[in-house]
Scaffold this active site. Structure first.
Site, mmCIF file in Angstrom:
data_model
loop_
_atom_site.group_PDB
_atom_site.id
_atom_site.type_symbol
_atom_site.label_atom_id
_atom_site.label_comp_id
_atom_site.label_asym_id
_atom_site.label_seq_id
_atom_site.Cartn_x
_atom_site.Cartn_y
_atom_site.Cartn_z
ATOM 1 N N LYS A 74 -7.446 -26.167 -20.679
ATOM 2 C CA LYS A 74 -6.327 -25.378 -20.806
ATOM 3 C C LYS A 74 -6.517 -24.985 -18.882
ATOM 4 O O LYS A 74 -4.789 -25.095 -18.780
ATOM 5 C CB LYS A 74 -7.241 -23.486 -21.053
ATOM 6 C CG LYS A 74 -6.399 -22.452 -21.376
ATOM 7 C CD LYS A 74 -5.571 -22.309 -19.457
ATOM 8 C CE LYS A 74 -4.365 -20.844 -20.509
ATOM 9 N NZ LYS A 74 -4.297 -20.282 -19.200
ATOM 10 N N HIS B 137 -6.989 -13.978 -9.146
ATOM 11 C CA HIS B 137 -5.844 -13.996 -10.318
ATOM 12 C C HIS B 137 -5.401 -12.586 -10.052
ATOM 13 O O HIS B 137 -4.059 -12.137 -10.360
ATOM 14 C CB HIS B 137 -6.703 -13.954 -11.706
ATOM 15 C CG HIS B 137 -6.551 -14.516 -12.303
ATOM 16 N ND1 HIS B 137 -6.094 -15.619 -12.697
ATOM 17 C CD2 HIS B 137 -5.730 -13.555 -13.712
ATOM 18 C CE1 HIS B 137 -5.250 -15.641 -13.760
ATOM 19 N NE2 HIS B 137 -4.413 -13.907 -13.972
ATOM 20 N N GLU C 194 2.033 -18.074 -15.570
ATOM 21 C CA GLU C 194 0.832 -17.514 -14.568
ATOM 22 C C GLU C 194 1.221 -17.487 -13.662
ATOM 23 O O GLU C 194 1.227 -18.188 -12.467
ATOM 24 C CB GLU C 194 -0.258 -18.211 -15.038
ATOM 25 C CG GLU C 194 -1.605 -17.923 -15.560
ATOM 26 C CD GLU C 194 -2.190 -18.262 -16.110
ATOM 27 O OE1 GLU C 194 -2.253 -19.311 -16.839
ATOM 28 O OE2 GLU C 194 -3.763 -17.998 -15.170
HETATM 29 C C1 MEV Z 1 -6.815 -20.152 -16.231
HETATM 30 O O1 MEV Z 1 -5.327 -19.473 -16.410
HETATM 31 C C2 MEV Z 1 -7.210 -20.584 -16.206
HETATM 32 C C3 MEV Z 1 -8.896 -20.391 -15.776
HETATM 33 O O2 MEV Z 1 -9.488 -20.167 -17.104
HETATM 34 C C4 MEV Z 1 -9.980 -22.036 -16.265
HETATM 35 C C5 MEV Z 1 -11.197 -21.799 -16.183
HETATM 36 O O3 MEV Z 1 -11.681 -21.175 -16.607
HETATM 37 O O4 MEV Z 1 -11.374 -23.127 -15.719
HETATM 38 C C6 MEV Z 1 -9.591 -19.931 -14.575
#
Ligand code: MEV
Length: 435
Positions: free
Chosen positions: A277, A390, A85
């Site tokens: 996650k 992101h 990722e």
């Molecule tokens: C993405 O891999 C992880 C997030 O969704 C974690 C979160 O929402 O705290 C950004």
């Protein structure tokens, strides 16, 4: 239509690949090339990887990244991360840098006990089984003498065996609940071997126990548990609220929003799962880099997140007396010796990079990686949102998907410093550059 293939595992690697190409990739001249390009030209290294699993036909690469500037218990670490990722390593590095300027992370191991069970069926009285267990317990322990000689010399081994009556959960169901200290080994093989020996001794003793004449206990199975709530580690960051002041945001407002986000993740399952996650993005990446078992960690961590009967956040936050505190407490059964940790050259390299930690030290580093990852995610979520960073990190993936040249990538990186990244925006940008 594919036909069943007999004795597949007995075929040579070349025969397996020929069968695969012939069955599923007929007419696709590229398929063999795709497999071949991931072979390692170093034959020994390739053989090592082929030997890890059955029916290996090629290697599957993931990027190995590093996140520097982690100040943990006043020592500086660079943390290795294996993950696909785009934004994870950048987020970890970002959080490391943020806390480097605010006193760093502290971490401590709370406990290191692992466990496994011999699962037993018995339809006599609990008193009778207890009597039998108490009588043979010393034999169960001594039957492990040769198995645990080395582990005991190093200070570990079996800690205790308890008979648990689980008949309220399931009729006729009892357990020999066994606890272990496995030191720097994750210990799965050691524990499973001990459990199978205990089960064998238990059953053989039961055959000659007169009181069981009609009704003998029967071993159903013996296996370690990946739920390790007695193998716990805690990591934390803390600073004065005003030290959280950031570009355009007052520390007080940030702390308030941050704590609120954590409380939402504590009380609402849908948010808790995504929140956790994000934590696992950091944890799994280090677990993978060090050749540890990420499925075991995942299963155990999520069970722990649900230990109170509902699924909740693994991290906690508070503001008290003007101090912001953010911490994680998780179960982690890890090894720094044995298994892939010593076999896979990159796992070995990852451990060297972290100054050859003991399993206890690795638990602390992994917990910190999870906490840092969560800090970075929640910080983005309650300030600028997650997509800005992101998509910036994802830009290179989109450019690669669109077959961008080196020059086009350079131009795109400079252009998208100012503009929001999206698939459409990148497509449009490339179209204009190309005309
Ligand atoms: C993405 O891999 C992880 C997030 O969704 C974690 C979160 O929402 O705290 C950004």
């Amino acid at each position: 239509m594919a036909q069943p293939v007999p004795r597949f595992s007995k075929k040579t690697k070349e025969e397996k690949i020929d069968w695969l190409l012939d069955t599923y990739f007929k007419g696709d001249a590229n398929a063999k090339k795709v497999l071949n390009q991931y072979y390692n030209s170093n034959e020994n290294l390739q053989q090592l990887h082929d030997d890890f699993i059955e029916n290996a036909i090629t290697n599957y690469y993931l990027p190995f990244g590093i996140a520097p500037n982690f100040l943990i218990n006043q020592n500086l670490y660079t943390i290795p991360m294996v993950i696909e990722e785009s934004s994870v390593v950048a987020a970890a590095s970002n959080a490391a840098k943020f806390w480097l300027d605010r006193g760093g992370f502290t971490a401590e191991v709370i406990s290191t006990t692992k466990n496994g069970q011999v699962h037993i069926d018995f339809y006599g009285t609990a008193e009778l089984l207890t009597e039998f267990f108490e009588a043979i317990k010393p034999k169960l322990i001594t039957s492990l003498d040769s198995l645990q000689k080395n582990m005991k010399n190093r200070g570990g081994g079996l800690l205790d065996i308890e008979l648990l009556d689980a008949t309220e959960t399931l009729e006729g169901y009892y357990q020999l609940h066994c606890t272990f200290e496995t030191l720097d080994a994750m210990g799965a093989n050691f524990i499973n071997s001990c459990l199978e020996q205990i089960a064998e001794t238990f059953e053989s003793e039961a055959t000659t126990y007169e009181a069981f004449a009609k009704n003998k206990p029967k071993v159903v199975m013996s296996i370690l548990s990946n739920y390790v709530p007695e193998c716990l580690v805690r990591a934390e960051v803390a600073c004065k609220v005003e030290d959280l002041d950031q570009k355009g945001i007052k520390g007080e407002k940030f702390a308030q929003d941050f704590v609120r986000a954590i409380h939402i993740a504590k009380s609402e399952t849908r948010r808790a799962v995504t929140h956790n996650k994000g934590i696992m993005n950091g944890i799994d990446a280090v677990i993978l880099a060090t050749g540890n078992d990420f499925r075991a960690v995942e299963a155990g961590v999520h069970a722990y997140a649900a230990r109170n009967g509902y699924y909740s956040s693994l991290t906690h936050a508070q503001v008290k007396d003007g101090v912001f505190r953010f911490w994680i407490e998780i179960p982690l059964a890890l090894g720094t010796v044995g298994g892939l940790t010593s076999l896979h050259p990159l796992a070995k390299f990852a451990l060297q990079l972290m100054q050859n930690p003991s399993a206890r030290e690795l638990m602390q580093l992994v917990a910190v990686a999870g906490l840092a990852q969560n800090f970075a995610a929640v910080r983005s979520l309650v300030t600028v949102g997650i997509q800005k960073g992101h998509m910036k990190m994802h830009l290179m993936n989109i450019l690669n998907q669109q077959g961008a040249s080196v020059k086009e990538k350079e131009k795109a990186l400079s252009y998208f410093k100012e503009y929001a990244v999206s698939h459409t925006a990148v497509e449009q940008f490339l179209k204009e550059v190309r005309t």
